[in-house]
Design a protein around this motif. Sequence first.
Motif, mmCIF file in Angstrom:
data_model
loop_
_atom_site.group_PDB
_atom_site.id
_atom_site.type_symbol
_atom_site.label_atom_id
_atom_site.label_comp_id
_atom_site.label_asym_id
_atom_site.label_seq_id
_atom_site.Cartn_x
_atom_site.Cartn_y
_atom_site.Cartn_z
ATOM 1 N N MET A 36 0.832 -1.206 0.000
ATOM 2 C CA MET A 36 0.000 0.000 0.000
ATOM 3 C C MET A 36 0.864 1.251 0.000
ATOM 4 N N GLU A 37 1.627 1.398 -1.101
ATOM 5 C CA GLU A 37 2.567 2.512 -1.194
ATOM 6 C C GLU A 37 2.867 2.852 -2.644
ATOM 7 N N VAL A 38 3.179 4.118 -2.878
ATOM 8 C CA VAL A 38 3.657 4.569 -4.183
ATOM 9 C C VAL A 38 5.110 4.129 -4.288
ATOM 10 N N VAL A 39 5.448 3.432 -5.383
ATOM 11 C CA VAL A 39 6.795 2.877 -5.505
ATOM 12 C C VAL A 39 7.582 3.396 -6.710
ATOM 13 N N VAL A 80 2.190 1.778 -20.753
ATOM 14 C CA VAL A 80 3.079 2.609 -19.956
ATOM 15 C C VAL A 80 4.493 2.040 -19.990
ATOM 16 N N ILE A 81 5.448 2.925 -19.770
ATOM 17 C CA ILE A 81 6.851 2.525 -19.653
ATOM 18 C C ILE A 81 7.372 3.019 -18.303
ATOM 19 N N PRO A 82 8.283 2.263 -17.699
ATOM 20 C CA PRO A 82 8.828 2.721 -16.422
ATOM 21 C C PRO A 82 9.746 3.917 -16.621
ATOM 22 N N VAL A 83 9.713 4.845 -15.677
ATOM 23 C CA VAL A 83 10.625 5.994 -15.686
ATOM 24 C C VAL A 83 11.700 5.770 -14.627
ATOM 25 N N ARG A 84 11.255 5.602 -13.377
ATOM 26 C CA ARG A 84 12.205 5.310 -12.298
ATOM 27 C C ARG A 84 11.447 4.983 -11.024
ATOM 28 N N ARG A 85 12.129 4.275 -10.164
ATOM 29 C CA ARG A 85 11.613 4.059 -8.808
ATOM 30 C C ARG A 85 11.765 5.371 -8.056
#
Length: 134
Positions: free
Chosen positions: A56-59, A84-89
């Motif tokens: 339960m967190e923004v990652v 969507v594509i990942p940008v960064r953690r």
Amino acid sequence: MNFWLVKSEPDAYSYDKLEAEGRGMWDGVRNYAARNNLRAMKEGDQVLFYHSNIGMEVVGICQVAKEHYPDPTAESGDWSVVEVIPVRRIKRPITLKEIKATPELANIALIKQSRLSVMPLTAEEFEKILKMSK
């Protein structure tokens, strides 16, 4: 540019999996409000990735790479997906508890409409969550 938050159970589809794949289709949405939010997403929009149920967190941050088209997983109905594509953690995951305790985030749908899996954010809300992660 618009800002969004998407939710996924990490045991179903995690940010790790998105990173490993390099590109993901946001499919399986079966809520009209969430579907309409998918349809409002534009290429280049920034998206916060939230792990629901477990953590339960923004990652992380991802970006809309392809605008909406019909959901190939839908057996019936008028449903859509985006890619969507990942940008960064983000540097430090931001928990739901922290979000609820932050007055500037009191009106986000994550709190007001907790079952919604795709939701808009204001630029200020997006930036506030990123600043909290540092």
